[in-house]
Design a protein around this motif. Structure first.
Motif, PDB file in Angstrom:
ATOM      1  N   HIS A  72       0.757  -1.246  -0.134  1.00 51.07           N
ATOM      2  CA  HIS A  72      -0.099   0.056   0.113  1.00 51.07           C
ATOM      3  C   HIS A  72       0.840   1.205  -0.028  1.00 51.07           C
ATOM      4  O   HIS A  72       1.870   1.432   1.055  1.00 51.07           O
ATOM      5  N   SER A  90       0.916  11.700   5.882  1.00 54.84           N
ATOM      6  CA  SER A  90       0.330  10.725   4.822  1.00 54.84           C
ATOM      7  C   SER A  90       0.358   9.521   5.143  1.00 54.84           C
ATOM      8  O   SER A  90      -0.404   8.711   5.046  1.00 54.84           O
ATOM      9  N   VAL A  93      -2.248   8.574   7.803  1.00 48.90           N
ATOM     10  CA  VAL A  93      -3.554   8.441   7.393  1.00 48.90           C
ATOM     11  C   VAL A  93      -3.630   6.754   6.385  1.00 48.90           C
ATOM     12  O   VAL A  93      -4.586   6.326   6.384  1.00 48.90           O
ATOM     13  N   LYS A  94      -2.512   6.641   5.496  1.00 48.35           N
ATOM     14  CA  LYS A  94      -2.556   5.367   4.859  1.00 48.35           C
ATOM     15  C   LYS A  94      -2.638   4.335   5.946  1.00 48.35           C
ATOM     16  O   LYS A  94      -3.371   3.376   5.608  1.00 48.35           O
ATOM     17  N   LEU A  96      -4.016   4.003   8.640  1.00 53.00           N
ATOM     18  CA  LEU A  96      -5.333   4.168   9.131  1.00 53.00           C
ATOM     19  C   LEU A  96      -6.116   3.474   8.292  1.00 53.00           C
ATOM     20  O   LEU A  96      -7.003   2.622   8.527  1.00 53.00           O
ATOM     21  N   GLU A  97      -6.342   4.022   6.831  1.00 54.54           N
ATOM     22  CA  GLU A  97      -6.740   3.364   5.764  1.00 54.54           C
ATOM     23  C   GLU A  97      -6.668   1.850   5.545  1.00 54.54           C
ATOM     24  O   GLU A  97      -7.794   0.957   5.452  1.00 54.54           O
ATOM     25  N   VAL A  98      -5.399   1.521   5.647  1.00 56.98           N
ATOM     26  CA  VAL A  98      -5.042   0.027   5.525  1.00 56.98           C
ATOM     27  C   VAL A  98      -5.692  -0.649   6.722  1.00 56.98           C
ATOM     28  O   VAL A  98      -6.392  -1.835   6.528  1.00 56.98           O
ATOM     29  N   GLU A 100      -8.484  -0.232   8.416  1.00 61.56           N
ATOM     30  CA  GLU A 100      -9.762  -0.131   8.216  1.00 61.56           C
ATOM     31  C   GLU A 100     -10.137  -1.050   7.116  1.00 61.56           C
ATOM     32  O   GLU A 100     -11.074  -2.036   7.269  1.00 61.56           O
ATOM     33  N   LYS A 101      -9.733  -1.023   5.862  1.00 61.13           N
ATOM     34  CA  LYS A 101      -9.802  -1.867   4.932  1.00 61.13           C
ATOM     35  C   LYS A 101      -9.501  -3.201   4.869  1.00 61.13           C
ATOM     36  O   LYS A 101     -10.325  -4.175   4.623  1.00 61.13           O
TER      37      LYS A 101
END
Ligand code: GMT
Length: 400
Positions: A72, A90, A93-94, A96-98, A100-101
């Protein structure tokens, strides 16, 4: 609180881990910490875990074909107002995004700056969901960069706030406690090498290319930063070359490459020194060497030396930092003081002019590497540590 020393609390316990979803962040470039992060991810994937690398570029040794390995990309955002991109943000944020996904169980960051700060932010943003993170300290994040007054308080804070912290040597653990006054528990989990892949496989063609007249081969591998003292490698080689034919293979690149090339010319050995630049297939190359040189000013572990040892290559290194935890002086290599090129050259000449002695030390080097540093022994220590951190996190949650 007592600190955990080498193997103290993890090694003897049986490991029964169920597959986890693990996010791993490190530097994707040629530095040792990035190599450890990547190799750890591959080893974990091979053991059934799902691994998600989160960083600004695919790690150099990453096997993109493994279905359990995912990459990612965290953006290095540019904007006219920024002279320097706020990558720490950044990346957070990445992460956190990973999380969650991909429903990550745990994040494991390598090199405290800035990765543990990003992880800390990601964990806070994820709340009330739990995103525990482990920080692994590698060396210059403590000894060189981390203790810079511009970074020290935030490095200390992110170490203290991590859900788990590991150090790659006892030396680095001591330094972290001494320089940062850290009181929390830090587990020592040493660097590792895959002993099945790092083996000595003679390649007569490659040897003939590097040493056409059958000369002994000395080798060095690093990122050519000043801390590696690669000019000392050239000087050691020049002194060897005064006594016997030999070739020096320099693998890697970095700020000291040009000065090293210039020194090779000044010392009249430029024809015998091969600067290969950054290379893939390190394990195949290391196994062609007769001697590995690691003349660093400071080394918290010395991963390249361990990889060479696994390939039965004796090492002449400096007696600094965590190196004595890896190399036993007089058994599988020699240790000299940083900058003592004369003694290093003396040992090199001794070894190379008696190939039987070099081979014997090379065998010892592999035996010792296998005893303490095979990935098959070290990776379960990480798995168990993840389990411990996860368990303590969940019980902490339950207690609230
Ligand atoms: O110095 C390097 O080669 C890079 C640096 C890094 O953090 O990327 O290496 C550190 O981590 C390596 C892997 O754990 C250790 O083997 C190195 O000894 C350590 N470097 C220093 O302490 C100077």
């Amino acid at each position: 609180m007592p600190q955990a020393t080498w193997y103290a609390s993890l090694a003897d316990e049986p490991v029964h881990t169920s597959p986890m979803r693990i996010g791993i962040t490190g530097y994707p470039t040629y530095g040792g910490s990035g190599v450890v992060a990547t190799e750890l991810g591959q080893e974990l994937a091979a053991r059934g875990h799902e691994v998600h690398f989160i960083t600004y570029a695919p790690p150099i040794r990453m096997n993109a074909n493994d279905p359990r390995i995912h990459f990612h990309q965290a953006e290095v955002v540019s904007y006219p107002l920024f002279d320097h991109s706020p990558y720490t943000l950044s990346l957070a944020v990445k992460m956190l995004e990973v999380f969650e996904k991909e429903a990550l169980d745990i994040l494991h960051v390598h090199y405290a700056i800035p990765h543990s700060v990003s992880a800390l932010l990601a964990r806070q943003m994820a709340a009330p969901r739990r995103l525990p993170f482990i920080t692994t300290l590698h060396g210059t994040d403590i000894t060189l960069v981390g203790n810079n007054p511009n970074f020290l308080p935030i490095t200390r804070y992110s170490i203290e706030q991590s859900d788990g912290v590991t150090s790659i040597s006892n030396y680095l653990l001591r330094q972290t406690v001494a320089e940062f006054g850290i009181k929390r528990l830090i587990e020592v989990i040493p660097n590792f090498v895959n002993c099945d892949l790092y083996i000595r496989k003679p390649d007569p063609q490659l040897r003939a290319e590097w040493a056409p007249d059958g000369e002994p081969i000395l080798m060095h591998l690093s990122n050519f930063r000043p801390v590696k003292r690669i000019l000392d490698a050239i000087e050691i080689f020049a002194q060897v070359r005064e006594k016997m034919p030999a070739r020096l293979v320099m693998i890697g690149d970095g700020p000291d490459r040009e000065p090293a090339e210039a020194l090779a010319r000044t010392r009249g050995v430029e024809k015998d020194v091969l600067f290969l630049g950054k290379q893939n297939g390190i394990k195949e190359k290391l196994g062609q060497a007769d001697l590995f040189l690691l003349p660093s000013q400071l080394e918290s572990f010395g991963l390249a030396a361990l990889e060479a040892m696994a390939c039965e290559v004796p090492v002449i290194a400096t007696n600094t930092g965590g190196v004595p935890e890896v190399i036993v002086h007089g058994v599988d290599g020699y240790l000299v003081e940083p900058g003592d090129v004369k003694t290093a050259a003396k040992y090199a000449i001794e070894l190379l002019s008696r190939p039987d002695r070099g081979r014997e030390m090379g065998h010892r080097a592999r035996i010792n590497a296998k005893k303490k540093f095979c990935s098959s022994d070290v990776i379960p220590m990480y798995e168990q540590y993840y389990e411990q951190v996860l368990a303590s996190n969940y019980s902490a949650k339950a207690a609230r």
